[in-house]
Design a protein around this motif. Structure first.
Motif, PDB file in Angstrom:
ATOM      1  N   LEU A 221      55.547  -4.242 -12.886  1.00  0.00           N
ATOM      2  CA  LEU A 221      55.568  -5.695 -13.037  1.00  0.00           C
ATOM      3  C   LEU A 221      54.212  -6.234 -12.606  1.00  0.00           C
ATOM      4  CD1 LEU A 221      58.264  -8.226 -11.959  1.00  0.00           C
ATOM      5  CD2 LEU A 221      55.953  -8.495 -11.084  1.00  0.00           C
TER       6      LEU A 221
ATOM      7  N   GLN B 199      56.690  -7.567 -17.426  1.00  0.00           N
ATOM      8  CA  GLN B 199      57.192  -6.256 -17.034  1.00  0.00           C
ATOM      9  C   GLN B 199      57.019  -5.268 -18.187  1.00  0.00           C
ATOM     10  OE1 GLN B 199      61.075  -6.193 -15.163  1.00  0.00           O
ATOM     11  NE2 GLN B 199      60.914  -8.321 -14.488  1.00  0.00           N
TER      12      GLN B 199
ATOM     13  N   TYR C 139      55.178 -13.764 -15.214  1.00  0.00           N
ATOM     14  CA  TYR C 139      55.346 -12.347 -14.919  1.00  0.00           C
ATOM     15  C   TYR C 139      55.418 -11.584 -16.234  1.00  0.00           C
ATOM     16  CZ  TYR C 139      57.159 -14.549 -10.694  1.00  0.00           C
ATOM     17  OH  TYR C 139      57.313 -15.340  -9.592  1.00  0.00           O
TER      18      TYR C 139
ATOM     19  N   TYR D 214      58.537  -1.494 -19.614  1.00  0.00           N
ATOM     20  CA  TYR D 214      59.637  -0.541 -19.542  1.00  0.00           C
ATOM     21  C   TYR D 214      59.368   0.631 -20.480  1.00  0.00           C
ATOM     22  CZ  TYR D 214      62.506  -4.000 -17.094  1.00  0.00           C
ATOM     23  OH  TYR D 214      63.005  -4.893 -16.171  1.00  0.00           O
TER      24      TYR D 214
END
Lengths: 114, 112
Positions: free
Chosen positions: B49, B34, B32, B36
């Motif tokens: 994500l 992600q 995964y 931000y």
């Protein structure tokens, strides 16, 4: 309503003192974290708790002691503060543990050691 | 050792253009990744994500790609606005039970 709240926002103290930072989340999440962001802006995991149990303890001096009285709270106590502890400390939470879980962060506690 | 690299230099673009930010990783096989956003004096805010079996993910003006062969993720903001100015952090994770490891972030400045 603030989802993840930390207190205090600023903490200025002398070397050698002991201090605590508090964190509360009202999201009903199972997992909470403490991160340290240094002057170069790198965000590093310190601790992770899942349902009040310690899951992750990265290479952090044992002067740092987290405590989770319940699922919604994760506090950080620091003994014998050193100059190198100056940084911004972020609390975060996620629904469950795991890299596929979005994390919600507080706005940080800026710790300055004189 | 694992390494996550984002361009440490600020990216300056004109309003209305597409901003493209890069996240490269080595000695790492994330399942995964992600992204931000972090504004000065604030905590990071989750944006998107993407999973290793997804090539692309979109959310409004945001698009993320994930190339496991190149070991790279690209983050695009189309029709950029001054309000998009912030630092953007990537955070890969090898599998569901593990923690995020954050890159150093890239600061984006969108000029009117």
């Amino acid at each position: 309503d603030t989802a993840v709240s930390q207190t205090p926002k600023y903490l200025v103290t002398q070397m050698g003192n002991d201090k605590s930072i508090k964190c509360e989340q009202n999201l009903g999440h199972d997992t909470m974290y403490w991160y340290k962001q240094d002057s170069k802006k790198f965000l590093k995991i310190m601790f992770s708790y899942n349902n009040k149990e310690l899951i992750i303890n990265e290479t952090v001096p044992n002067r740092f002691s987290p405590k989770s009285p319940d699922k919604a709270h994760l506090n950080l106590h620091i003994n014998s503060l050193e100059l190198g502890d100056s940084a911004v400390y972020f609390c975060a939470s996620s629904p469950r543990i795991g890299g596929n879980q979005p994390q919600h962060f507080g706005d940080g506690t800026r710790l300055s050691i004189l | 050792s694992q390494k996550i690299e984002q361009n440490s230099e600020a990216l300056n673009i004109q309003e209305g253009k597409t901003a493209t930010l890069t996240c490269n990783y080595t000695n790492y096989s994330p399942a995964y990744l992600q992204w931000y956003r972090q504004d000065p004096g604030r905590g990071p805010v989750f944006l998107l994500l993407i999973r290793e079996n997804e090539k692309e993910k979109r959310k409004e003006r945001l698009k993320v790609t994930f190339d496991t062969t190149l070991k790279q993720s690209l983050f695009h903001i189309t029709a950029s606005q001054p309000a998009d100015s912030a630092t953007y952090l990537c955070a890969p994770s090898p599998y569901a039970g593990n923690m995020l490891t954050f890159g150093g972030g890239t600061r984006l400045m969108v000029k009117p």
